[in-house]
Design an enzyme around this catalytic site. Sequence first.
Site, PDB file in Angstrom:
ATOM      1  CE  LYS A 206      -4.248  -2.009   1.750  1.00 54.24           C
ATOM      2  NZ  LYS A 206      -5.267  -2.048   2.814  1.00 54.24           N
ATOM      3  NE  ARG A 241      -7.261  -8.845   0.913  1.00 54.06           N
ATOM      4  CZ  ARG A 241      -7.027  -8.029  -0.113  1.00 54.06           C
ATOM      5  NH1 ARG A 241      -6.136  -7.049   0.007  1.00 54.06           N
ATOM      6  NH2 ARG A 241      -7.670  -8.194  -1.256  1.00 54.06           N
TER       7      ARG A 241
END
Length: 264
Positions: A206, A241
């Site tokens: 991210k 994740r």
Amino acid sequence: MGIVNVTPDSFYSGSRVPGVDEAIARGVAFYQAGAKVLDIGGESTRPGAEAVSIEAEIARVVPVVAGLRAAVPEAFLSVDTRRTAVAEAAIAAGAEIINDVSACEPDAGMAELVAKTGVGYILMHARGNPQTMDSLTDYRDVVAEVEAELLRVAGELAREGVRAEQVMLDPGLGFAKTHTGSLKLLAETARFARLPYPYLVAASRKRFLGEVTGRAAAEARGPASVGAALWAIAQGADMVRVHDVAETVDALNVFWAAQEAQHV
């Protein structure tokens, strides 16, 4: 949790696959590399992403769920969706978990579906939608407010008949969060892990990791993602994740081996 995207526009190019067969093959490889959960998504929810139709999302997701259920029956299958109709179709095909990135504003009928079917439900914190969330990042105290909003919705789910053991919390790193806000939430993993629900951290590749490392491209954030996963597990997270399953599993195996060696 290994990420299996059946999308042409996910923010990380390495996670995109051109079709069903390739997605199934990737899921099988992730399971063989050590992923216990395979998270299948048919709609990109990166900032600015355009929504796809329910029909298109079902057409992308359901064949992959069915294929993975046949190929790796021992794996837990999750579907990454905001829509009740997609979730229902995926459950019918073999999904056992709904990973809902809009869980603070769930689609009508989602709580009823989760309660009725007994599937797992990942309640992720977010505000707005992919088109608006980058304008909804103002918090007085991001950690306290995210915690309060997650617990509020968990309480609403309970009133709809969803059992507490079905629910897992996710702070939604990068979703309606500044880079600083996401880093603060990652830093406070231990606080969230003490809440009475299992806890998931989804930091993989991210943007806030790019701010920390100076890696502007998602393609260059693999090592940073492994570092974030190690921090999260060390602080008590129950699941991470990730895009990079084999690398993360190797790092965690070293971490766990070193922990075990301390007590030998």
